[in-house]
Design an enzyme around this catalytic site. Structure first.
Site, short mmCIF file in Angstrom:
data_model
loop_
_atom_site.label_atom_id
_atom_site.label_comp_id
_atom_site.label_asym_id
_atom_site.label_seq_id
_atom_site.Cartn_x
_atom_site.Cartn_y
_atom_site.Cartn_z
N GLY A 158 0.99 -1.37 -0.02
CA GLY A 158 0.14 -0.13 -0.06
C GLY A 158 0.83 1.37 -0.04
N PRO B 88 -2.72 -3.95 -1.35
CA PRO B 88 -3.95 -4.79 -1.05
C PRO B 88 -5.14 -4.12 -0.52
CG PRO B 88 -2.16 -4.88 0.60
CD PRO B 88 -1.64 -4.07 -0.48
N GLU B 89 -5.20 -2.90 -0.87
CA GLU B 89 -6.28 -1.97 -0.41
C GLU B 89 -7.74 -2.39 -0.55
OE1 GLU B 89 -2.72 1.01 -0.62
OE2 GLU B 89 -3.34 -0.98 -1.77
N LEU B 90 -7.83 -3.05 -1.73
CA LEU B 90 -9.19 -3.41 -2.10
C LEU B 90 -9.48 -4.70 -1.17
CD1 LEU B 90 -9.75 -3.38 -5.98
CD2 LEU B 90 -10.88 -2.10 -4.39
N HIS C 12 -9.33 -4.82 1.65
CA HIS C 12 -9.89 -4.00 2.87
C HIS C 12 -10.94 -3.03 2.92
CE1 HIS C 12 -6.31 -5.93 5.05
NE2 HIS C 12 -5.67 -5.66 3.98
#
Length: 241
Positions: free
Chosen positions: A109, A132-134, A136
């Site tokens: 991120g 990996p934001e999506l 979360h």
């Protein structure tokens, strides 16, 4: 404990993000210290090149999301934090001093964004680099600009939309790192070697090269040639240091 450690050696400033138990997640204090230190390094003749790395098991695991919990009810706080994060990412290309990242462990991120905001990247082979934001339920927002500037559109969209993680050799293969090495100590030494080479060159020539590089990256051919012409004339008067 300082959120950011600074080591100075022969014109090179080594900035070590120092929240090892949090994998150097970017809270407000660390982000503020990083921004201020980058500005201080750029303003002093003591610094000619910068290495950015992290203490502990990771380079940087991204934003410290524990600080974001109250932002739904505090739009002003959300805006101030976004302004601060944007200022950090803007600063790398504006610095006259070149920056090399020594990346190991997690670079996720906001940490991935910090790594590729640097002028060069040395990555440890077991690095976990990605967005990996999506996963979360959030969007990789401020970090998107540098990624799309440096990577082919299909590859960039794959990273931000699937959460795929790259290791150090993947980063080299994708053009997001310059070298891959095994072991954190070797990665840091390679980054120090790069920074020492920069520090040995004329500070005027290095800063002019970096400024022209970032200007040309955003210009068409004719405009870039015009900027190159002006720098060519200017460099004839550089001091020989």
């Amino acid at each position: 404990m300082d959120e950011l450690n600074i080591e100075k050696q022969d014109g090179v400033w080594v900035l070590k993000m120092n929240r090892p138990t949090k994998h150097n997640a970017l809270n407000t204090a660390l982000t503020q210290q990083l921004l201020q230190t980058l500005q201080d390094a750029d303003a002093t003749s003591e610094c000619r090149a910068i290495v950015l790395t992290g203490t502990g098991p990771s380079f940087c695991a991204g934003a410290d999301t524990s600080e974001f919990r109250g932002f739904q009810d505090d739009r002003g706080g959300a805006l101030r934090r976004a302004d601060l994060t944007t200022s950090v990412h803007k600063s790398f290309s504006r610095l006259a001093k070149p920056v090399v990242a020594a990346v190991h462990g997690n670079a996720l991120g906001g940490g991935a964004g910090l790594a590729i905001a640097c002028d060069m990247v040395i990555a440890e082979s077991s690095t976990r680099f990605g967005y990996p934001e999506l996963k979360h339920g959030i969007c990789p927002a401020i970090v998107m600009a540098n990624l799309t500037r440096q990577l082919a559109p299909k590859k960039a969209f794959e990273l931000v939309s699937t959460g795929r993680l790259l290791n150090g050799q993947d980063m080299v293969d994708w053009g997001l790192a310059n070298q891959c090495a095994t072991g954190r100590d070797q990665v840091l030494q390679l980054a120090l070697d790069v920074a020492a080479q920069w520090a040995a060159y004329s500070v005027y020539a290095v800063s002019a090269t970096k400024r022209l590089f970032h200007r040309c990256a955003d210009l068409g051919l004719m405009e870039g040639l015009a900027c190159g012409h002006d720098t060519n004339v200017m460099m004839r008067s550089f001091p020989r240091d």
